[in-house]
Design a protein around this motif. Structure first.
Motif, mmCIF file in Angstrom:
data_model
loop_
_atom_site.group_PDB
_atom_site.id
_atom_site.type_symbol
_atom_site.label_atom_id
_atom_site.label_comp_id
_atom_site.label_asym_id
_atom_site.label_seq_id
_atom_site.Cartn_x
_atom_site.Cartn_y
_atom_site.Cartn_z
ATOM 1 N N TRP A 74 1.664 0.940 35.368
ATOM 2 C CA TRP A 74 2.773 1.829 35.037
ATOM 3 C C TRP A 74 2.576 3.139 35.771
ATOM 4 C CZ3 TRP A 74 6.868 0.047 32.499
ATOM 5 C CH2 TRP A 74 7.899 0.963 32.295
ATOM 6 N N TYR A 75 3.431 3.413 36.730
ATOM 7 C CA TYR A 75 3.385 4.595 37.589
ATOM 8 C C TYR A 75 2.072 4.674 38.377
ATOM 9 C CZ TYR A 75 4.903 9.079 39.391
ATOM 10 O OH TYR A 75 5.291 10.083 40.233
ATOM 11 N N THR A 76 1.506 3.515 38.670
ATOM 12 C CA THR A 76 0.247 3.480 39.406
ATOM 13 C C THR A 76 0.418 3.888 40.866
ATOM 14 O OG1 THR A 76 0.593 1.089 39.620
ATOM 15 C CG2 THR A 76 -0.965 1.834 37.944
ATOM 16 N N SER A 77 1.598 3.639 41.447
ATOM 17 C CA SER A 77 1.800 4.077 42.834
ATOM 18 C C SER A 77 2.014 5.583 42.900
ATOM 19 C CB SER A 77 2.974 3.340 43.480
ATOM 20 O OG SER A 77 4.161 3.587 42.767
ATOM 21 N N GLY A 78 2.501 6.179 41.817
ATOM 22 C CA GLY A 78 2.742 7.620 41.798
ATOM 23 C C GLY A 78 1.532 8.437 41.394
ATOM 24 N N PHE A 79 0.576 7.814 40.685
ATOM 25 C CA PHE A 79 -0.586 8.581 40.243
ATOM 26 C C PHE A 79 -1.910 7.841 40.449
ATOM 27 C CE2 PHE A 79 -3.710 9.895 37.045
ATOM 28 C CZ PHE A 79 -3.851 11.225 37.413
ATOM 29 N N ASP A 80 -2.096 6.721 39.797
ATOM 30 C CA ASP A 80 -3.408 6.067 39.730
ATOM 31 C C ASP A 80 -4.003 5.761 41.106
ATOM 32 O OD1 ASP A 80 -1.660 5.532 37.377
ATOM 33 O OD2 ASP A 80 -3.500 4.736 36.525
ATOM 34 N N PHE A 81 -3.237 5.089 41.971
ATOM 35 C CA PHE A 81 -3.770 4.774 43.301
ATOM 36 C C PHE A 81 -4.049 6.047 44.095
ATOM 37 C CE2 PHE A 81 -2.046 0.403 42.777
ATOM 38 C CZ PHE A 81 -3.203 -0.281 43.104
ATOM 39 N N ARG A 82 -3.181 7.014 44.001
ATOM 40 C CA ARG A 82 -3.378 8.258 44.741
ATOM 41 C C ARG A 82 -4.614 9.000 44.242
ATOM 42 N NH1 ARG A 82 2.562 10.739 44.556
ATOM 43 N NH2 ARG A 82 1.406 12.558 45.227
ATOM 44 N N PHE A 83 -4.820 9.004 42.932
ATOM 45 C CA PHE A 83 -6.006 9.645 42.363
ATOM 46 C C PHE A 83 -7.267 8.931 42.846
ATOM 47 C CE2 PHE A 83 -9.121 11.023 39.322
ATOM 48 C CZ PHE A 83 -8.720 12.294 38.932
ATOM 49 N N ILE A 84 -7.270 7.598 42.744
ATOM 50 C CA ILE A 84 -8.444 6.816 43.169
ATOM 51 C C ILE A 84 -8.703 6.988 44.664
ATOM 52 C CG2 ILE A 84 -9.357 4.465 43.427
ATOM 53 C CD1 ILE A 84 -9.438 5.560 40.544
ATOM 54 N N ASN A 85 -7.653 6.960 45.470
ATOM 55 C CA ASN A 85 -7.828 7.163 46.917
ATOM 56 C C ASN A 85 -8.478 8.511 47.198
ATOM 57 O OD1 ASN A 85 -6.637 4.704 47.552
ATOM 58 N ND2 ASN A 85 -4.625 5.597 47.930
ATOM 59 N N THR A 86 -7.998 9.552 46.528
ATOM 60 C CA THR A 86 -8.546 10.895 46.741
ATOM 61 C C THR A 86 -10.004 10.956 46.314
ATOM 62 O OG1 THR A 86 -6.351 11.846 46.373
ATOM 63 C CG2 THR A 86 -8.240 13.351 46.228
ATOM 64 N N ARG A 87 -10.312 10.440 45.130
ATOM 65 C CA ARG A 87 -11.702 10.464 44.660
ATOM 66 C C ARG A 87 -12.596 9.657 45.593
ATOM 67 N NH1 ARG A 87 -12.816 14.593 42.673
ATOM 68 N NH2 ARG A 87 -14.680 13.754 41.699
ATOM 69 N N ALA A 88 -12.091 8.521 46.079
ATOM 70 C CA ALA A 88 -12.886 7.700 47.004
ATOM 71 C C ALA A 88 -13.228 8.487 48.270
ATOM 72 C CB ALA A 88 -12.126 6.423 47.360
ATOM 73 N N LEU A 89 -12.244 9.119 48.860
ATOM 74 C CA LEU A 89 -12.500 9.862 50.096
ATOM 75 C C LEU A 89 -13.405 11.060 49.853
ATOM 76 C CD1 LEU A 89 -8.968 9.616 51.736
ATOM 77 C CD2 LEU A 89 -11.029 8.274 52.266
ATOM 78 N N ILE A 90 -13.247 11.744 48.729
ATOM 79 C CA ILE A 90 -14.148 12.856 48.393
ATOM 80 C C ILE A 90 -15.588 12.360 48.305
ATOM 81 C CG2 ILE A 90 -14.819 14.358 46.453
ATOM 82 C CD1 ILE A 90 -11.769 14.910 46.075
ATOM 83 N N HIS A 91 -15.779 11.170 47.730
ATOM 84 C CA HIS A 91 -17.127 10.609 47.551
ATOM 85 C C HIS A 91 -17.588 9.776 48.745
ATOM 86 C CE1 HIS A 91 -17.331 12.106 43.522
ATOM 87 N NE2 HIS A 91 -16.401 11.300 43.051
ATOM 88 N N ASN A 92 -16.813 9.813 49.832
ATOM 89 C CA ASN A 92 -17.153 9.051 51.041
ATOM 90 C C ASN A 92 -17.231 7.543 50.758
ATOM 91 O OD1 ASN A 92 -17.560 9.035 53.813
ATOM 92 N ND2 ASN A 92 -19.785 9.073 53.607
ATOM 93 N N LEU A 93 -16.286 7.058 49.942
ATOM 94 C CA LEU A 93 -16.165 5.635 49.636
ATOM 95 C C LEU A 93 -14.903 5.094 50.297
ATOM 96 C CD1 LEU A 93 -16.801 5.848 45.777
ATOM 97 C CD2 LEU A 93 -18.446 5.069 47.507
ATOM 98 N N LYS A 94 -14.859 3.785 50.479
ATOM 99 C CA LYS A 94 -13.650 3.145 50.987
ATOM 100 C C LYS A 94 -12.629 3.027 49.865
ATOM 101 C CE LYS A 94 -13.571 -0.151 54.627
ATOM 102 N NZ LYS A 94 -13.898 -1.472 55.102
ATOM 103 N N PRO A 95 -11.385 3.477 50.078
ATOM 104 C CA PRO A 95 -10.348 3.306 49.049
ATOM 105 C C PRO A 95 -10.085 1.820 48.790
ATOM 106 C CG PRO A 95 -9.669 4.921 50.685
ATOM 107 C CD PRO A 95 -10.910 4.250 51.218
ATOM 108 N N PRO A 96 -9.387 1.510 47.719
ATOM 109 C CA PRO A 96 -9.081 0.100 47.424
ATOM 110 C C PRO A 96 -8.298 -0.549 48.573
ATOM 111 C CG PRO A 96 -8.374 1.522 45.604
ATOM 112 C CD PRO A 96 -8.805 2.413 46.725
ATOM 113 N N ILE A 97 -8.500 -1.858 48.708
ATOM 114 C CA ILE A 97 -7.740 -2.582 49.723
ATOM 115 C C ILE A 97 -6.258 -2.555 49.348
ATOM 116 C CG2 ILE A 97 -9.642 -4.079 50.430
ATOM 117 C CD1 ILE A 97 -8.395 -6.304 48.700
#
Length: 184
Positions: A74-97
């Motif tokens: 629910w609203y994962t394209s507007g928030f959840d994926f974007r949040f996870i992508n940002t946290r991944a890049l901050i932590h030098n991790l690969k974002p989800p496929i």
């Protein structure tokens, strides 16, 4: 053809965070459930170094998300994926496929005529009830400072959202496009 008949591994998911700004706030927990399976819960206080960083939780969640052919939320394209992508890049991790994704908020917005497209409103309209709880500022602060009771509240809140999303997904299947969209 509906998603179940395609033979896809489907994960219905949600995250809870300490706030809305991924460059500053932290991932607190996440829940994922496959239809007719057991709910999986991921908590910040079950990872190492959790008081300093959400890096380990972010990594574990990305690994889990990558196991699914289709992610529904629910609203994962507007928030959840974007949040996870940002946290991944901050932590030098690969974002989800970029697996297939269904965002039921937009299915609601495009197909239903309700006063708003909040998950609680849709559940009240379709089922007559919602299990929605609310994260008040004192709970957010307590979770950010590592209080177990507050993290427990977050986890319970997340579980309820995922279960409400799952039942909404099953009800909305006739409205879903036969075409799947890869995450962008």
């Amino acid at each position: 053809m509906n998603d179940f008949k395609r033979g896809l591994k489907i994960g219905i998911w949600d995250i809870e965070t300490s706030g809305l700004e991924a460059y500053f706030d932290r991932l607190i927990c996440a829940c994922i459930i496959e239809p007719d399976k057991t709910l999986k819960t991921f908590r910040i206080d079950q990872t190492k170094n959790w008081k300093e960083s959400d890096k380990d939780l972010t990594k574990v969640l990305i690994e889990e998300l990558n196991k699914y052919d289709l992610l529904v939320g629910w609203y994962t394209s507007g928030f959840d994926f974007r949040f996870i992508n940002t946290r991944a890049l901050i932590h030098n991790l690969k974002p989800p496929i970029k697996n297939y994704r269904r965002d039921l908020c937009f299915v609601s917005r495009g197909n239903l005529q309700l006063r708003n497209n909040k998950l609680a409103t849709v559940n009240l309209s379709l089922f007559g009830n919602s299990s929605k709880t609310y994260l008040k500022p004192n709970i957010r602060w307590a979770a950010m400072t590592g209080k177990k009771w507050a993290i427990d509240f977050y986890v319970n809140h997340c579980r309820k959202d995922v279960l409400d999303t799952l039942r909404t997904y099953k009800r909305m299947l006739p409205l879903l496009s036969a075409k799947l969209r890869r995450g962008g």
